[in-house]
Scaffold this motif. Structure first.
Motif, PDB file in Angstrom:
ATOM      1  N   VAL A  40       0.841  -1.195   0.000  1.00  0.00           N
ATOM      2  CA  VAL A  40       0.000   0.000   0.000  1.00  0.00           C
ATOM      3  C   VAL A  40       0.881   1.252   0.000  1.00  0.00           C
ATOM      4  O   VAL A  40       0.648   2.190  -0.776  1.00  0.00           O
ATOM      5  CB  VAL A  40      -0.975   0.015   1.204  1.00  0.00           C
ATOM      6  N   ARG A  41       1.904   1.277   0.845  1.00  0.00           N
ATOM      7  CA  ARG A  41       2.811   2.433   0.890  1.00  0.00           C
ATOM      8  C   ARG A  41       3.518   2.627  -0.448  1.00  0.00           C
ATOM      9  O   ARG A  41       3.644   3.750  -0.946  1.00  0.00           O
ATOM     10  CB  ARG A  41       3.832   2.274   2.017  1.00  0.00           C
ATOM     11  N   ALA A  42       3.996   1.540  -1.034  1.00  0.00           N
ATOM     12  CA  ALA A  42       4.735   1.625  -2.300  1.00  0.00           C
ATOM     13  C   ALA A  42       3.836   2.112  -3.440  1.00  0.00           C
ATOM     14  O   ALA A  42       4.231   3.000  -4.213  1.00  0.00           O
ATOM     15  CB  ALA A  42       5.336   0.264  -2.642  1.00  0.00           C
TER      16      ALA A  42
ATOM     17  N   TYR B  86      -6.753   6.331  -4.920  1.00  0.00           N
ATOM     18  CA  TYR B  86      -8.021   5.896  -4.340  1.00  0.00           C
ATOM     19  C   TYR B  86      -7.768   4.643  -3.524  1.00  0.00           C
ATOM     20  O   TYR B  86      -7.034   3.757  -3.950  1.00  0.00           O
ATOM     21  CB  TYR B  86      -9.040   5.571  -5.438  1.00  0.00           C
ATOM     22  N   LEU B  87      -8.404   4.578  -2.367  1.00  0.00           N
ATOM     23  CA  LEU B  87      -8.308   3.431  -1.481  1.00  0.00           C
ATOM     24  C   LEU B  87      -9.671   2.745  -1.442  1.00  0.00           C
ATOM     25  O   LEU B  87     -10.664   3.369  -1.070  1.00  0.00           O
ATOM     26  CB  LEU B  87      -7.906   3.910  -0.083  1.00  0.00           C
ATOM     27  N   LEU B  88      -9.721   1.480  -1.859  1.00  0.00           N
ATOM     28  CA  LEU B  88     -10.952   0.702  -1.815  1.00  0.00           C
ATOM     29  C   LEU B  88     -11.002  -0.026  -0.480  1.00  0.00           C
ATOM     30  O   LEU B  88     -10.072  -0.767  -0.136  1.00  0.00           O
ATOM     31  CB  LEU B  88     -11.002  -0.293  -2.979  1.00  0.00           C
ATOM     32  N   VAL B  89     -12.073   0.190   0.296  1.00  0.00           N
ATOM     33  CA  VAL B  89     -12.152  -0.295   1.673  1.00  0.00           C
ATOM     34  C   VAL B  89     -13.401  -1.146   1.879  1.00  0.00           C
ATOM     35  O   VAL B  89     -14.489  -0.786   1.428  1.00  0.00           O
ATOM     36  CB  VAL B  89     -12.179   0.911   2.653  1.00  0.00           C
ATOM     37  N   ASP B  90     -13.222  -2.253   2.582  1.00  0.00           N
ATOM     38  CA  ASP B  90     -14.349  -3.070   3.045  1.00  0.00           C
ATOM     39  C   ASP B  90     -14.826  -2.446   4.355  1.00  0.00           C
ATOM     40  O   ASP B  90     -14.214  -2.646   5.407  1.00  0.00           O
ATOM     41  CB  ASP B  90     -13.906  -4.513   3.255  1.00  0.00           C
ATOM     42  N   ALA B  91     -15.890  -1.690   4.294  1.00  0.00           N
ATOM     43  CA  ALA B  91     -16.383  -0.941   5.455  1.00  0.00           C
ATOM     44  C   ALA B  91     -17.050  -1.828   6.489  1.00  0.00           C
ATOM     45  O   ALA B  91     -17.412  -1.360   7.570  1.00  0.00           O
ATOM     46  CB  ALA B  91     -17.346   0.145   4.996  1.00  0.00           C
ATOM     47  N   THR B  92     -17.207  -3.126   6.203  1.00  0.00           N
ATOM     48  CA  THR B  92     -17.852  -4.030   7.156  1.00  0.00           C
ATOM     49  C   THR B  92     -16.873  -4.658   8.138  1.00  0.00           C
ATOM     50  O   THR B  92     -17.293  -5.313   9.088  1.00  0.00           O
ATOM     51  CB  THR B  92     -18.594  -5.161   6.415  1.00  0.00           C
ATOM     52  N   LYS B  93     -15.567  -4.465   7.927  1.00  0.00           N
ATOM     53  CA  LYS B  93     -14.570  -5.055   8.829  1.00  0.00           C
ATOM     54  C   LYS B  93     -14.624  -4.361  10.188  1.00  0.00           C
ATOM     55  O   LYS B  93     -14.860  -3.151  10.275  1.00  0.00           O
ATOM     56  CB  LYS B  93     -13.157  -4.928   8.250  1.00  0.00           C
ATOM     57  N   PRO B  94     -14.390  -5.125  11.270  1.00  0.00           N
ATOM     58  CA  PRO B  94     -14.403  -4.524  12.611  1.00  0.00           C
ATOM     59  C   PRO B  94     -13.377  -3.392  12.731  1.00  0.00           C
ATOM     60  O   PRO B  94     -12.310  -3.460  12.139  1.00  0.00           O
ATOM     61  CB  PRO B  94     -14.016  -5.684  13.529  1.00  0.00           C
TER      62      PRO B  94
ATOM     63  N   MET C  73      -5.708  -2.456   8.276  1.00  0.00           N
ATOM     64  CA  MET C  73      -5.074  -2.952   7.064  1.00  0.00           C
ATOM     65  C   MET C  73      -5.864  -4.098   6.439  1.00  0.00           C
ATOM     66  O   MET C  73      -5.929  -4.211   5.214  1.00  0.00           O
ATOM     67  CB  MET C  73      -3.633  -3.375   7.382  1.00  0.00           C
ATOM     68  N   ASN C  74      -6.516  -4.931   7.256  1.00  0.00           N
ATOM     69  CA  ASN C  74      -7.270  -6.054   6.690  1.00  0.00           C
ATOM     70  C   ASN C  74      -8.546  -5.599   5.973  1.00  0.00           C
ATOM     71  O   ASN C  74      -9.168  -6.380   5.265  1.00  0.00           O
ATOM     72  CB  ASN C  74      -7.602  -7.103   7.752  1.00  0.00           C
ATOM     73  N   ALA C  75      -8.934  -4.330   6.121  1.00  0.00           N
ATOM     74  CA  ALA C  75     -10.112  -3.803   5.439  1.00  0.00           C
ATOM     75  C   ALA C  75      -9.776  -3.185   4.080  1.00  0.00           C
ATOM     76  O   ALA C  75     -10.672  -2.867   3.310  1.00  0.00           O
ATOM     77  CB  ALA C  75     -10.801  -2.763   6.318  1.00  0.00           C
ATOM     78  N   ILE C  76      -8.493  -3.030   3.786  1.00  0.00           N
ATOM     79  CA  ILE C  76      -8.084  -2.442   2.509  1.00  0.00           C
ATOM     80  C   ILE C  76      -8.140  -3.512   1.428  1.00  0.00           C
ATOM     81  O   ILE C  76      -7.471  -4.531   1.510  1.00  0.00           O
ATOM     82  CB  ILE C  76      -6.683  -1.817   2.606  1.00  0.00           C
ATOM     83  N   LEU C  77      -8.970  -3.251   0.425  1.00  0.00           N
ATOM     84  CA  LEU C  77      -9.132  -4.192  -0.682  1.00  0.00           C
ATOM     85  C   LEU C  77      -8.285  -3.816  -1.883  1.00  0.00           C
ATOM     86  O   LEU C  77      -7.984  -4.665  -2.726  1.00  0.00           O
ATOM     87  CB  LEU C  77     -10.602  -4.264  -1.092  1.00  0.00           C
TER      88      LEU C  77
END
Length: 146
Positions: free
Chosen positions: A16-18, A31-39, A89-93
């Motif tokens: 992600v950083r790179a 753009y950052l695609l995020v799974d908004a359902t993650k805790p 980090m686990n919510a970033i798709l």
């Protein structure tokens, strides 16, 4: 030997950083695609669509962007209202440039066997600020001075 047996950290935060740096170096819009359902994911829910949200993280649109190994944090304005954003980090798709979509998308199951430090995530989303500065990963805040 498997990665789990070697206790290897996930590559997602490094990638992600790179990719973010590559996008910005080419004067594109990250753009950052995020799974908004993650805790512990803290994003504006009114902009979530089908459990996902796309966040524009171009440097001039966000304040105090930090891409840590456990989360991405920043503050930005949504509908004219400043919000602190916290994305584990686990919510970033995926991360990709708006202009051409040629970024990097991640396996949603990459973190399935990774032990996530839930105490660290909880402390980052808690409203309490009693932790010491050196151990705190407190989200940035904005206040108006009169």
């Amino acid at each position: 030997m498997s990665e789990q047996e070697l206790n290897v950290t996930p590559s997602r935060p490094y990638l992600v950083r790179a990719i973010y740096e590559w996008i910005c170096d080419n004067n594109l819009t990250p753009y950052l695609l995020v799974d908004a359902t993650k805790p512990y994911t803290d994003v504006p829910t009114q902009f979530v669509n089908d459990g996902q949200i796309v966040l524009n993280i171009v440097p001039h649109a966000v304040h105090m962007l930090n891409i840590h190994n456990d989360a991405v944090t920043f503050s930005a304005r949504f509908g004219g209202v400043s919000r602190d954003i916290y994305v584990p980090m686990n919510a970033i798709l995926g991360i990709y440039p708006k202009e051409n979509g040629q970024g990097l998308f991640f396996d949603p199951d990459e973190y399935a066997n990774v032990k996530v430090d839930e105490d660290a995530l909880k402390s980052n989303t808690s409203d309490e600020t009693e932790t010491t500065p050196e151990t705190s990963k407190k989200k940035p805040s904005l206040r108006i001075l009169e």
